[in-house]
Enzyme design. Structure first.
Site, PDB file in Angstrom:
ATOM      1  N   LYS A  28       0.837  -1.215   0.000  1.00 32.16           N
ATOM      2  CA  LYS A  28       0.000   0.000   0.000  1.00 32.16           C
ATOM      3  C   LYS A  28       0.869   1.262   0.000  1.00 32.16           C
ATOM      4  O   LYS A  28       0.600   2.201  -0.743  1.00 32.16           O
ATOM      5  CB  LYS A  28      -0.926  -0.036   1.233  1.00 32.16           C
ATOM      6  CG  LYS A  28      -1.925   1.109   1.286  1.00 32.16           C
ATOM      7  CD  LYS A  28      -3.192   0.730   2.024  1.00 32.16           C
ATOM      8  CE  LYS A  28      -3.027   0.699   3.531  1.00 32.16           C
ATOM      9  NZ  LYS A  28      -2.898   2.052   4.125  1.00 32.16           N
ATOM     10  N   SER A  29       1.899   1.276   0.818  1.00 32.45           N
ATOM     11  CA  SER A  29       2.749   2.470   0.895  1.00 32.45           C
ATOM     12  C   SER A  29       3.404   2.776  -0.456  1.00 32.45           C
ATOM     13  O   SER A  29       3.439   3.917  -0.910  1.00 32.45           O
ATOM     14  CB  SER A  29       3.849   2.266   1.939  1.00 32.45           C
ATOM     15  OG  SER A  29       3.287   2.144   3.219  1.00 32.45           O
ATOM     16  N   GLY A 101      -5.444   7.578   5.342  1.00 32.43           N
ATOM     17  CA  GLY A 101      -4.559   8.495   6.062  1.00 32.43           C
ATOM     18  C   GLY A 101      -3.295   8.813   5.285  1.00 32.43           C
ATOM     19  O   GLY A 101      -2.874   9.971   5.187  1.00 32.43           O
ATOM     20  N   ARG A 129      -9.111  11.641  12.697  1.00 32.56           N
ATOM     21  CA  ARG A 129      -7.654  11.479  12.872  1.00 32.56           C
ATOM     22  C   ARG A 129      -6.926  12.823  12.839  1.00 32.56           C
ATOM     23  O   ARG A 129      -7.340  13.741  12.135  1.00 32.56           O
ATOM     24  CB  ARG A 129      -7.113  10.515  11.800  1.00 32.56           C
ATOM     25  CG  ARG A 129      -7.753   9.151  11.928  1.00 32.56           C
ATOM     26  CD  ARG A 129      -7.240   8.180  10.910  1.00 32.56           C
ATOM     27  NE  ARG A 129      -5.831   7.871  11.113  1.00 32.56           N
ATOM     28  CZ  ARG A 129      -5.117   7.113  10.292  1.00 32.56           C
ATOM     29  NH1 ARG A 129      -5.684   6.602   9.214  1.00 32.56           N
ATOM     30  NH2 ARG A 129      -3.855   6.863  10.544  1.00 32.56           N
ATOM     31  N   ASP A 327       1.544  -1.412  11.854  1.00 29.82           N
ATOM     32  CA  ASP A 327       0.210  -1.823  11.399  1.00 29.82           C
ATOM     33  C   ASP A 327      -0.097  -3.280  11.736  1.00 29.82           C
ATOM     34  O   ASP A 327      -1.193  -3.765  11.444  1.00 29.82           O
ATOM     35  CB  ASP A 327       0.098  -1.623   9.879  1.00 29.82           C
ATOM     36  CG  ASP A 327       0.110  -0.144   9.505  1.00 29.82           C
ATOM     37  OD1 ASP A 327      -0.274   0.692  10.349  1.00 29.82           O
ATOM     38  OD2 ASP A 327       0.496   0.172   8.364  1.00 29.82           O
ATOM     39  N   LYS A 354      -4.750   5.505  14.752  1.00 34.10           N
ATOM     40  CA  LYS A 354      -4.809   4.840  13.445  1.00 34.10           C
ATOM     41  C   LYS A 354      -6.256   4.894  12.932  1.00 34.10           C
ATOM     42  O   LYS A 354      -7.043   5.709  13.398  1.00 34.10           O
ATOM     43  CB  LYS A 354      -4.293   3.410  13.569  1.00 34.10           C
ATOM     44  CG  LYS A 354      -2.798   3.341  13.859  1.00 34.10           C
ATOM     45  CD  LYS A 354      -1.994   3.861  12.690  1.00 34.10           C
ATOM     46  CE  LYS A 354      -0.507   3.929  12.989  1.00 34.10           C
ATOM     47  NZ  LYS A 354       0.228   4.615  11.935  1.00 34.10           N
TER      48      LYS A 354
HETATM   49  C1  S3P Z   1       2.445   4.679   6.261  1.00 30.76           C
HETATM   50  C2  S3P Z   1       2.945   5.035   7.477  1.00 30.76           C
HETATM   51  C3  S3P Z   1       2.382   4.559   8.760  1.00 30.76           C
HETATM   52  C4  S3P Z   1       1.445   3.374   8.568  1.00 30.76           C
HETATM   53  C5  S3P Z   1       0.515   3.565   7.396  1.00 30.76           C
HETATM   54  C6  S3P Z   1       1.309   3.745   6.119  1.00 30.76           C
HETATM   55  C7  S3P Z   1       3.085   5.218   5.041  1.00 30.76           C
HETATM   56  O1  S3P Z   1       1.669   5.619   9.356  1.00 30.76           O
HETATM   57  O2  S3P Z   1       0.696   3.152   9.742  1.00 30.76           O
HETATM   58  O3  S3P Z   1      -0.354   2.459   7.248  1.00 30.76           O
HETATM   59  O4  S3P Z   1       2.825   4.690   3.937  1.00 30.76           O
HETATM   60  O5  S3P Z   1       3.862   6.184   5.166  1.00 30.76           O
HETATM   61  P1  S3P Z   1       2.391   6.701  10.320  1.00 30.76           P
HETATM   62  O6  S3P Z   1       3.417   7.347   9.530  1.00 30.76           O
HETATM   63  O7  S3P Z   1       1.303   7.642  10.720  1.00 30.76           O
HETATM   64  O8  S3P Z   1       2.905   5.881  11.470  1.00 30.76           O
END
Ligand code: S3P
Length: 451
Positions: A28-29, A101, A129, A327, A354
């Site tokens: 996903k990232s 998010g 959030r 996560d 989260k």
């Molecule tokens: C992510 C960072 C994380 C993670 C999210 C994906 C990202 O969040 O929990 O699912 O892709 O940069 P945080 O940076 O708020 O910890």
């Protein structure tokens, strides 16, 4: 969620062992970033293995809204025709990020240094959030912001006409905050510096380098990561092959460990060192997990995971490991429910903000299924044993990972486990149900029960 879909309860029950070879969807990232960076490059980026989930598709729409052309082709490949850094068009309507998010926070960073106005909304989960963690450094760079009380969505921003490069020390371990500042810095003249006291996932840094940005990493005298980015590069389009998401792999990984007689191989999983905390932890707990066929693609390490059902024991998970498995705590808590003794998980304060308050959601879900646990402000202790009871209905609070974690519980518990809304899973893992059915798991929704 899935703010478009009606809630759909889903139930799992224990049955046959899980066996087979699978691939989980793309990370996903990396998927979000492929679309964003492709939109900022001049020319055509191609992406194979993109995660086609609601979160990522929301990012695709946001990039289209500022002028990028994003298309899916018959062979499954996506192409992104970028408009180029500095050339974003002003979106004509509100940008709806649903549950995402990462999507909204990174996009705020990109838009924040472009002289355009944009309004962001999200579903009930995203609207709760905190956005101040991203909006505050953007304000320092010159972005104007009007947001709901407490810097929540809906929020409107007008990007700076000429953004000011800043030096920013990230106050909480957050790759999203680090990334938002770096992405805003892309269109600021001069050098933007981010100081990261605790290392988090580094996909933004690695991928921006691949797209041709000048970005460097060093450690200061206190051992903190110092990331320096030179603003206003010309980003060059890339061909990206997105590896399997280790966070999604966590569900079949834990399921295979706790369902007796299981033997599952998960191919092509991203093994970036900032993402593998769950694998390390499960191995420490006694999990039979073999990492095979390790290789490098597109600057990232990937490999196949062979996992067999195992007798687990409770451990203390080091707090400083949390960013590399942030996560994965919901599904780790399920593994802990089947481990002999206590599993103590400290350093979990970020779980409170989260997609849901994950610490509370996990604790309530375990309690509803007869599994003893203790929750403090930032820790969780789960007392496990081979006899996890099940039989409960779990409230998912629009949180995909809560839904998937408790469905994994139901695959090995004495009694079936129901989650109040399986539709939320579409946020990150649209093929979850079919993939688990292929492995031999037993899932049922209301419709099939009624039939
Ligand atoms: C992510 C960072 C994380 C993670 C999210 C994906 C990202 O969040 O929990 O699912 O892709 O940069 P945080 O940076 O708020 O910890």
């Amino acid at each position: 969620m899935s703010h478009n879909n009606a809630p759909a309860p889903l139930t799992t029950s224990s049955g046959s062992p899980l066996t087979g070879t699978i691939r989980v969807p793309g990370d996903k990232s990396i998927s979000h970033r492929s679309l964003m960076f492709g939109a900022l490059a001049v020319g055509r980026t191609t992406v194979t293995g993109l995660l086609e989930s609601e979160d990522v598709l929301a990012t695709a729409d946001a990039m289209r809204a500022v002028g990028a052309t994003i298309e899916k082709h018959d062979d499954g490949r996506f192409t992104v025709d970028g408009i180029g850094l500095g050339s974003l068009l002003e979106p004509e309507s509100v940008i709806d990020f649903g549950n995402a998010g990462t999507g909204v926070r990174l996009t705020m960073g990109i838009f924040g240094s472009h002289n355009i106005a944009a309004t962001f909304v999200g579903d009930a989960s995203l609207s709760k959030r905190p956005m101040g963690r991203v909006l505050n450094p953007l304000r320092d760079m010159g972005t104007s912001v009007i947001a709901r009380d407490g810097d929540r969505l809906p929020a409107s921003i007008r990007g700076a006409e000429l953004a000011m490069p800043i030096t920013y020390r990230v106050p909480m371990p957050s790759a999203q905050v680090k990334s938002a500042v770096l992405l805003a810095g892309l269109n600021a003249p001069g050098e933007t510096t981010v100081i990261e006291p605790i290392a988090t996932r580094d996909h933004t840094e690695k991928m921006l380098k691949g797209f041709g940005a000048q970005i460097s990493l060093s450690l200061n005298d206190d051992g903190e990561r110092v990331i320096k980015l030179q603003g206003q590069p010309e980003l060059k389009p890339q061909d990206i092959d997105v590896p399997g998401d280790p966070s999604s792999a966590g569900f079949p990984l834990v399921a295979a460990l706790i369902v007796p007689g299981s033997d599952v191989t998960i191919e092509n999983v991203l093994l970036n060192e900032h993402r593998t905390g769950l694998i390390t932890t499960l191995i420490e707990m006694g999990g039979d997990i073999e990492i095979v066929n390790k290789r490098e693609t597109g600057g990232e390490e990937v490999g196949d995971l062979r996992v067999k059902s195992s007798s687990l024991k409770g451990i203390t998970v080091p707090a400083d490991r949390a960013p590399s498995m942030i996560d994965e705590y919901p599904v780790l808590a399920i593994a802990a429910a089947f481990a002999e003794g206590d599993t103590f998980m400290p350093g979990l304060e970020e779980l409170r903000v989260k997609e849901s308050d994950r610490l509370a959601a996990v604790a309530r879900g375990l309690e509803a299924n007869g599994i003893p646990c203790t929750e403090t402000e930032d820790t969780l202790t789960v007392t496990g044993g081979a006899n996890a009871i099940g039989g409960g209905t779990v409230t998912t609070h629009l949180d995909h990972r809560i839904a998937m974690a408790f469905l994994v519980l139901g695959m090995a518990a004495h009694k079936p486990v129901t989650v109040d809304d399986g539709a939320v899973i579409a946020t990150s893992f649209p093929t979850f149900t079919t993939l688990f059915e292929d492995l031999g798991a037993s899932l049922s929704d209301n419709a099939s029960e009624a039939a």
